[in-house]
Write a protein that holds these residues in place. Structure first.
Motif, mmCIF file in Angstrom:
data_model
loop_
_atom_site.group_PDB
_atom_site.id
_atom_site.type_symbol
_atom_site.label_atom_id
_atom_site.label_comp_id
_atom_site.label_asym_id
_atom_site.label_seq_id
_atom_site.Cartn_x
_atom_site.Cartn_y
_atom_site.Cartn_z
ATOM 1 N N GLU A 69 0.834 -1.199 0.000
ATOM 2 C CA GLU A 69 0.000 0.000 0.000
ATOM 3 C C GLU A 69 0.868 1.248 0.000
ATOM 4 O O GLU A 69 1.770 1.386 0.824
ATOM 5 N N ILE A 70 0.585 2.155 -0.937
ATOM 6 C CA ILE A 70 1.240 3.455 -0.992
ATOM 7 C C ILE A 70 0.236 4.475 -0.456
ATOM 8 O O ILE A 70 -0.752 4.783 -1.116
ATOM 9 N N PRO A 71 0.438 5.004 0.749
ATOM 10 C CA PRO A 71 -0.524 5.954 1.326
ATOM 11 C C PRO A 71 -0.594 7.255 0.541
ATOM 12 O O PRO A 71 0.377 7.633 -0.145
ATOM 13 N N LEU A 76 8.472 10.112 -2.879
ATOM 14 C CA LEU A 76 9.198 9.012 -3.515
ATOM 15 C C LEU A 76 10.168 8.365 -2.541
ATOM 16 O O LEU A 76 10.403 7.150 -2.603
ATOM 17 N N THR A 77 10.708 9.159 -1.630
ATOM 18 C CA THR A 77 11.601 8.589 -0.610
ATOM 19 C C THR A 77 10.832 7.649 0.304
ATOM 20 O O THR A 77 11.294 6.543 0.622
ATOM 21 N N VAL A 78 9.646 8.051 0.737
ATOM 22 C CA VAL A 78 8.818 7.191 1.589
ATOM 23 C C VAL A 78 8.421 5.927 0.839
ATOM 24 O O VAL A 78 8.425 4.823 1.400
ATOM 25 N N ILE A 79 8.084 6.075 -0.448
ATOM 26 C CA ILE A 79 7.743 4.897 -1.254
ATOM 27 C C ILE A 79 8.921 3.938 -1.301
ATOM 28 O O ILE A 79 8.761 2.714 -1.191
ATOM 29 N N THR A 107 4.679 10.563 -11.113
ATOM 30 C CA THR A 107 3.246 10.320 -11.315
ATOM 31 C C THR A 107 2.741 9.071 -10.590
ATOM 32 O O THR A 107 1.596 8.680 -10.771
ATOM 33 N N VAL A 108 3.587 8.449 -9.775
ATOM 34 C CA VAL A 108 3.140 7.275 -9.028
ATOM 35 C C VAL A 108 1.963 7.663 -8.137
ATOM 36 O O VAL A 108 2.028 8.639 -7.394
ATOM 37 N N GLN A 109 0.886 6.888 -8.221
ATOM 38 C CA GLN A 109 -0.335 7.194 -7.469
ATOM 39 C C GLN A 109 -0.383 6.421 -6.153
ATOM 40 O O GLN A 109 0.238 5.371 -6.007
ATOM 41 N N ALA A 110 -1.146 6.976 -5.215
ATOM 42 C CA ALA A 110 -1.420 6.243 -3.989
ATOM 43 C C ALA A 110 -2.341 5.070 -4.310
ATOM 44 O O ALA A 110 -3.073 5.085 -5.296
ATOM 45 N N LEU A 128 4.747 0.179 -10.320
ATOM 46 C CA LEU A 128 3.944 1.217 -9.678
ATOM 47 C C LEU A 128 3.395 2.220 -10.681
ATOM 48 O O LEU A 128 2.417 2.917 -10.387
ATOM 49 N N LEU A 129 4.009 2.293 -11.847
ATOM 50 C CA LEU A 129 3.492 3.181 -12.895
ATOM 51 C C LEU A 129 2.406 2.505 -13.726
ATOM 52 O O LEU A 129 1.729 3.151 -14.523
#
Length: 376
Positions: A69-71, A76-79, A107-110, A128-129
Motif C-alpha cells: 500500500e502506498i498511502p 518518492l523517498t517514503v515509497i 506520477t506514481v499514485q497512492a 507502480l506506474l
C-alpha cells in the motif's frame, strides 16, 4: 570477506572516484545551458547514473507476488522505504537511482498494488506506474439519485445489493451527519469511490456518509443555516430539490432563492419533483419537471402541492453544486419559475403571478409544438 562485502567495497570505490566528476559535469552543464533548469536536470540524471553504480539492486524476475500500500501523499523517498521494508527492492539507493532515471516517477499514485519481491528497482518503478496493477478499483455514484438508485449504482462494486440493504437497515451504525436523523436518504454523497476486495457494504456507505459531512462543512452549512434562519437539514432538503428541478447550472442559485422566498411567504412549494419522489414515477431524465396536475398526487409528506413548507426529507442525493446553491442562494424576489424550452433548458423566473402565467402558456405552446414529450 564475503562476496557481498567485496561488491559493497567496490561500489564505494567507484563512487569515491566518480563523485568528483559529478560536480564538474554539472558545472559544465550550467555553463552550456546557462540556467538552473539545465543544472537541475543534469544533476538529477548524473546523480542517478552514479548512484546506480554503487547501489545494491536485485536482478531477475523476482520471487513472490505480494500487495503493498502506498498511502496518499507519500513522497518518492517514503515509497522507497516501503519497497525496501517489503523486500521488493534491495536498497533505497537503487530505488532513488531508478527514480532519477525516469521522469514519469513523479506520477506514481497512492493505492494498493500487486508487485513481486526482490526485483530490480527499475522494474519495481514500472510496476507502480502500471495502474492495471492497482488492487483498488472505483465505483461512481451519479448526482441526484434516490437511495434506491444509489444502491443500484453501488452494486457495480461487486458487493451484493442485499449487503447494502442490510447496512442501511441499521443507519445508527453509519457515520451520517446528525441532522440526517438516522435516515441515509439524501445524505450519502454522490462521487467516485475507491474500494478493494475486502471493502464491505458498510465501509463503502460510510465513505459516502463522511464525504457528505465533509462537503457540508466545507460549504459551511452551519453558518448558512444561521444566515438563512433555517436548519442544516432544511438546507439539505433544498439542495435535493435543486438537483431534481434545475436544468442548467446557472439556474441553481436562482431556484434556491425561489424556494426560500416561497417558504418565507408561506406559499406551498408545489414542485413536481417532490411528487415524483412520493409516487416513485419519474419522467425521462432529459425532461425537467413542468406543471403537475395537483389533483393526482397522493397524500404524502412529500407532496408539496398538499403540505406546507418543505417535504419531510431529501428527495435525492445532491451533488456539491446543488448543496452550494442551497447554502448560498442568489439575490432576487422571484416566487415562480418554469422551463419554457426543454431542449435548451431556458427557464423564466418572476415574482409576478400574471407574468408567470404567460411563461406557463409559452411552456405549453412548446410542449404542443414538440409532441407533448414526457414532462409536459
Amino acid at each position: 570477506m564475503s562476496m557481498m562485502d567485496t561488491d559493497r567495497t567496490r561500489r564505494r570505490e567507484i563512487w569515491h572516484r566518480v563523485k568528483g566528476y559529478l560536480a564538474v559535469a554539472v558545472s559544465l552543464a550550467l555553463l552550456i545551458g546557462g540556467g538552473v533548469f539545465v543544472f537541475n536536470q543534469v544533476e538529477r540524471r548524473v546523480t542517478g547514473i552514479f548512484t546506480a553504480a554503487i547501489a545494491e539492486d536485485y536482478e531477475g524476475e523476482g520471487e513472490e507476488d505480494i500487495e503493498i500500500e502506498i498511502p496518499q501523499g507519500s513522497s518518492l523517498t517514503v515509497i522507497g522505504e516501503i519497497l525496501v521494508d517489503a523486500d521488493v527492492v534491495a536498497s533505497q539507493e537503487a530505488w532513488q537511482a531508478a527514480v532519477a532515471a525516469d521522469d514519469a516517477s513523479s506520477t506514481v499514485q497512492a493505492g494498493t498494488y500487486r508487485v513481486r519481491t526482490q526485483v530490480p528497482a527499475a522494474t519495481a518503478l514500472d510496476m507502480l506506474l502500471d495502474t492495471s496493477r492497482l488492487v483498488v478499483t472505483r465505483v461512481t455514484v451519479p448526482e441526484g439519485l434516490t437511495l434506491e438508485k444509489q444502491v443500484e449504482a453501488l452494486t457495480a462494486s461487486g458487493i451484493d445489493e442485499e449487503d447494502f440493504e442490510k447496512a442501511l437497515d441499521d443507519p445508527e451504525e453509519l457515520k451520517l451527519v446528525g441532522y440526517a436523523d438516522d435516515s441515509p436518504e439524501g445524505f450519502l454523497f454522490p462521487d467516485t469511490y475507491d474500494f478493494d476486495d475486502d471493502t464491505t457494504a458498510e465501509e463503502l456507505l460510510n465513505q459516502m456518509a463522511e464525504r457528505y459531512g465533509d462537503v457540508a462543512d466545507d460549504l459551511d452549512f452551519k453558518g448558512a443555516s444561521e444566515d438563512l434562519d433555517v436548519s442544516q437539514r432544511d438546507i439539505a432538503i433544498v439542495a435535493s430539490i435543486i438537483d431534481r428541478e434545475v436544468t442548467i447550472p446557472e439556474d441553481r442559485a436562482k431556484v434556491s432563492r425561489v424556494i426560500y422566498n416561497r417558504l418565507d411567504e408561506g406559499m406551498r412549494l408545489q414542485f413536481d419533483s417532490t411528487v415524483y419522489y412520493a409516487t416513485g414515477i419519474y419522467p425521462p431524465e432529459q425532461q425537467p419537471a413542468g406543471a403537475f396536475d395537483a389533483t393526482g398526487p397522493p397524500e404524502s409528506d412529500y407532496n408539496t402541492y398538499k403540505v406546507d413548507g418543505l417535504p419531510a426529507g431529501p428527495i435525492s442525493a445532491p451533488g456539491r453544486a446543488a448543496m452550494e446553491a442551497a447554502a448560498a442562494p442568489a439575490d432576487g424576489d422571484w416566487l415562480y419559475f418554469v422551463t419554457v424550452n426543454f431542449e435548451t433548458g431556458e427557464t423564466r423566473f418572476t415574482a409576478d403571478p400574471a407574468e408567470h402565467e404567460r411563461n406557463v402558456a409559452e411552456w405549453r405552446q412548446w410542449c404542443e409544438a414538440n409532441g407533448n414529450p414526457s414532462g409536459c
